[in-house]
Design an enzyme around this catalytic site. Sequence first.
Site, short mmCIF file in Angstrom:
data_model
loop_
_atom_site.label_atom_id
_atom_site.label_comp_id
_atom_site.label_asym_id
_atom_site.label_seq_id
_atom_site.Cartn_x
_atom_site.Cartn_y
_atom_site.Cartn_z
N ARG A 151 -50.66 43.38 69.57
CA ARG A 151 -50.94 43.08 70.97
C ARG A 151 -50.16 44.00 71.91
NH1 ARG A 151 -49.55 39.11 74.67
NH2 ARG A 151 -47.88 38.39 73.31
N LYS A 152 -49.54 45.05 71.35
CA LYS A 152 -48.83 46.03 72.17
C LYS A 152 -49.83 47.03 72.75
CE LYS A 152 -44.50 45.75 69.56
NZ LYS A 152 -43.53 46.49 68.71
N THR A 153 -50.74 46.50 73.54
CA THR A 153 -51.81 47.29 74.12
C THR A 153 -51.55 47.54 75.60
OG1 THR A 153 -53.03 45.23 74.41
CG2 THR A 153 -53.59 46.55 72.49
#
Length: 303
Positions: A151-153
């Site tokens: 989820r490190k977007t």
Amino acid sequence: MSGQTIDVPLERGIPAHLLPPSWKTSVTAWLAEDTPSFDYGGFVVGDAPREATLWGKSAGIIAGRPFFDEVFTQCGCTVEWYAEEGAQLDLSSHGKKQKVATVRGPVRGILLGERVALNTLARCSGIASQSKLLVDKLREAGYEGILAGTRKTTPGFRLVEKYGMLVGGADAHRMDLSTMVMLKDNHVWSRGSITDAVRAAKAVAGFSVKIEVEVQSEDEADEAIAAGADVVMLDNFTGDGVKVAAKSLRQKWQGKKSFLLEVSGGLREDNVGAYVCHDIDIISTSAIHQGVGYVDFSLKIEH
């Protein structure tokens, strides 16, 4: 492995069918950001009908066609593609660049959409390319499980980045905080214990939402499994540590509890091989989407 993960190739054309109706409003916002008031360059060129060629200029996988198409649809143009979504750019057969598509429409519209469309296509293709590279590396090493993104977007751009992972053959993992409960160290510390945190999550998530727990040791993994976690993430273990812990957990809980094992934490192309283990179902990493390179494209109006 637990037998619960299956590697199913993503059929071409399917990724675009995953997109929600609301995604087109993102394209509208991108265009509004790029032209918030007057289009001075558009005034210069006018709206005479023209054609422009999309050239692929570096190695990689093509990904992001729906976003590219929608940019030009909103600019009053059409796009004709000569390469499928997920296709490899073949520069060796086409010289230094490959003709990928033709954009037709009013010249002002072509130039309005040019940079937004190219930026999106280049970024999405870069993620797909890196995803495929790492998937292939893991398969060559004998890994049969899932490679997943994290989820490190980029805020506001997650849908494009997750889409690129899928085209490249990786798993998108959870899309957001509502998709799956992931209890990380901060959740556990704030609640007091893994058991309490899982119990609280189950009370509200119900039967349809999986619960994942991040653990730092085999003892914490045992507590998470006993509490009923669906997925246990071995976070920041060494390669050898993962293999020892995963094997032990499988043997200890065989026939008693059903769960998936995930490994994560600093995994990259140059070190992921050390974590390949048949007792691990999922390898997750941000290295397939965070800070990856772009695939180079250009759009040139015929003259």
